[in-house]
Design an enzyme around this catalytic site. Structure first.
Site, PDB file in Angstrom:
ATOM      1  N   ASP A 307       4.564 -19.200   3.551  1.00  0.00           N
ATOM      2  CA  ASP A 307       4.658 -18.687   2.190  1.00  0.00           C
ATOM      3  C   ASP A 307       3.491 -17.731   1.950  1.00  0.00           C
ATOM      4  O   ASP A 307       2.529 -17.689   2.719  1.00  0.00           O
ATOM      5  CB  ASP A 307       4.666 -19.848   1.193  1.00  0.00           C
ATOM      6  N   TRP A 308       3.565 -16.989   0.866  1.00  0.00           N
ATOM      7  CA  TRP A 308       2.682 -15.840   0.656  1.00  0.00           C
ATOM      8  C   TRP A 308       1.268 -16.267   0.233  1.00  0.00           C
ATOM      9  O   TRP A 308       1.087 -17.098  -0.650  1.00  0.00           O
ATOM     10  CB  TRP A 308       3.295 -14.939  -0.411  1.00  0.00           C
TER      11      TRP A 308
END
Length: 587
Positions: A307-308
């Site tokens: 995820d970012w």
């Protein structure tokens, strides 16, 4: 791409994919390999030209800096734009990539773009694309064939503008009523979620990944629903994921179905598991989860993209945000990167620091062979998707004709109507042309169904649209993530109840989360739930011009005390809900 008298082996479309991958990999410098391990963000100008200047408020680097300077070739596009302009921008970015030493094409991705939510950190409203209900609404219909047609429509619209990876579907189970991300899920039912994700993956990818596919990045492994207090792990106060009900395995069921359907990519969640036999570090750093569970036990062979924003601190809307390195906050950026690679990640979302990979290899902390293993997966997908060959560029005119095509919009509008969930029916369906008082409904739309009046005292009937309550958060980015109490606060509740007492009222509540609404349910003439639907869709159902088929994808709790007492990993665990999971009337 530089021309050659004869194509190099990796440029030769007649050769087997694996041979092309190995040829290209052998030609790459360590810096070029490192660039592949990052899946960063780009924005575009409204006219379809690449952004060549940045003020740093959202993105630290421009497209040329990332593609030419840092060798990145994977990006997700932020913002909503016209179809023709997106296609032009995509082609300009591909031309930029083609002019680099090896000419490796860009893989462009996107968060969901086909519904009503607009959250820069999770999804965009439909804009030019066909508008469908949120995933919760697809779950309310519970029709895998419809989900397949939806995903196939997404595939066609995405392909036309150049999106080749969908940062969805999101198949977490909606088991914590306060969690902000529920609108992107298929609700609380693991079996239904598994059936729908299989249809979704087939619709995006086809029977196997190829030039006409959009790769599905399924998220958030191993299930992001059980967040402590329902807080979101984008933020430090939401980092803990807990399983007091012992339902950890239950949250894995949809992911097993997605893997069986052949999803090509998987995104581990931010959450830090607490009180389990897993290491208490975020899932993107968690070797027992990524390598032990996902790869070895469940047999997933595709790309794992974090995820970012796991590695470096960032600035979003001008405000500082710490890296989502939960459980490893004390580690340096290089140490976090090494730990995530050791865990089994192939790629880092929302990051752009390839120099860290180079440093890790040159110091001996990470072997170049380990880097090669991930780059091999990433390059292979580019070849399989046809990005080196016939699918490198798109036609802007074809994009303008495809995105928001009339039949796609009609299918989305029909799904909006089907997804509406009638909780109490009272006078439904309505007849004639009553005098209508409306709130949060376009009066011009309502005028096609009745005579719109400005004062409820002069109305035969009122139509009131509401949204699930949430608590305002001061941080600009966190404000997009609707969290906290689900109960209508005062004085708003009293104002609503006064209207319901003054005139028979059809209330429609948008359920991005499970609203607490016992008083409204008791006093509304009729109560309808929506998950993203136009005013026309609502009024068509209210007046019997369309049929609502929706069933609640989660229960609606009776009180916040019941929510707080429930176990966040257990589906539909509140005491005495106002409406149970699966409730929905036919009118």
């Amino acid at each position: 791409m530089p021309t050659h008298p004869d194509p190099l082996p990796y440029q030769d479309a007649t050769r087997p994919v694996d041979e092309r991958v190995e040829d290209l990999l052998a030609r790459m410098t360590l810096e070029e390999k490192a660039g592949q391990l990052f899946h960063s963000m780009l924005m575009m100008n409204a006219d379809g030209t690449p952004v060549t200047e940045t003020d740093g408020s959202m993105l630290p680097y421009t497209a040329p800096e990332l593609i030419e300077g840092r060798h990145l070739t994977h990006f997700n596009l932020l913002g909503t734009y016209g179809a023709r302009e997106m296609a032009r921008w995509h082609n300009a970015v591909q031309e930029m990539a083609a002019s680099t030493r090896l000419g490796i094409p860009v893989s462009l991705s996107t968060d969901p773009r086909h519904a009503f939510t607009d959250n820069v950190g999770a999804s965009f409203n439909a804009g030019a694309f066909s508008a469908w209900p949120e995933a919760l609404g697809l779950a309310a219909i519970a029709d895998p064939e419809l989900v397949f047609r939806f995903a196939d429509t997404v595939r066609r619209e995405y392909l036309s503008v150049g999106f080749r990876t969908a940062l969805h579907p999101q198949i977490d189970l909606a088991t914590e009523p306060r969690w902000a991300r529920q609108s992107g899920t298929f609700g609380s039912d693991a079996k239904l979620t598994g059936e729908l994700v299989q249809a979704y993956v087939r619709g995006l990818q086809g029977e196997e990944l190829g030039p006409d596919s959009v790769a599905a990045m399924v998220k958030h492994f191993p299930g992001g629903g059980p967040q402590k207090d329902g807080e979101d792990p984008h933020f430090p106060h939401g980092k803990e994921q807990i399983y007091p009900g012992g339902m950890r395995e239950h949250h894995l069921e949809p992911f097993k179905a997605a893997i069986a359907a052949g999803c090509s990519q998987m995104m581990p969640y931010y959450g830090q598991p607490i009180g389990t036999d897993w290491e208490a570090v975020g899932f993107g750093f968690n070797k027992g989860v990524v390598t032990g569970l996902l790869r070895e036990e469940l047999g997933f062979q595709g790309i794992v993209c974090t995820d970012w924003g796991l590695l470096t601190d960032s600035v979003i809307f001008g405000e500082p945000h710490e890296a989502r390195a939960w459980g490893v906050e004390h580690l340096s950026v290089a140490e976090r990167t090494a730990k995530s690679l050791d865990a089994g990640a192939d790629q880092f979302g929302g990051e752009q620091c390839p120099e860290v990979i180079v440093e890790l290899v040159e110091s001996g902390r990470i072997s170049e062979e380990r880097v090669d293993a991930s780059v091999r997966r990433l390059l292979r997908e580019k070849f399989v998707l046809g990005l080196f060959d016939e699918r490198r560029y798109v036609d802007p005119e074809e994009a303008a004709e495809t995105v928001g095509r009339a039949d796609f919009k009609a299918a989305g509008a029909a799904a909006q109507r089907r997804s509406l969930t009638v909780l109490t029916d009272g006078p439904l369906p309505l007849t004639g042309r009553p005098r209508l008082y409306v709130e949060n409904v376009d009066p011009a739309v309502a005028a096609a169904y009745g005579n719109v009046v400005a004062d409820p005292a002069g109305a035969d009937l009122a139509v009131l649209r509401l949204r699930t309550p949430y608590e305002e958060r001061p941080n600009r980015f966190e404000a997009f993530f609707h969290s906290g109490s689900l109960a209508f606060p005062e004085p708003e509740l009293s104002r609503i109840l006064a209207l319901l007492a003054a005139v028979p009222t059809v209330v429609c509540v948008n359920l991005e989360r499970p609203a607490v609404l016992p008083e409204i349910a008791e006093h509304a003439a009729a109560l309808i739930a929506d998950y993203g639907a136009s005013d026309e869709a609502l009024l068509d159902v209210a007046f019997g011009r369309a049929k609502a088929e929706g069933k609640l994808p989660f229960e609606l709790p009776r009180s916040m005390a019941a929510v707080e007492a429930a176990r966040p990993d257990v589906p539909n665990d509140t005491v005495d809900p106002v409406f149970p999971h699966g409730h929905g009337l036919t009118v």
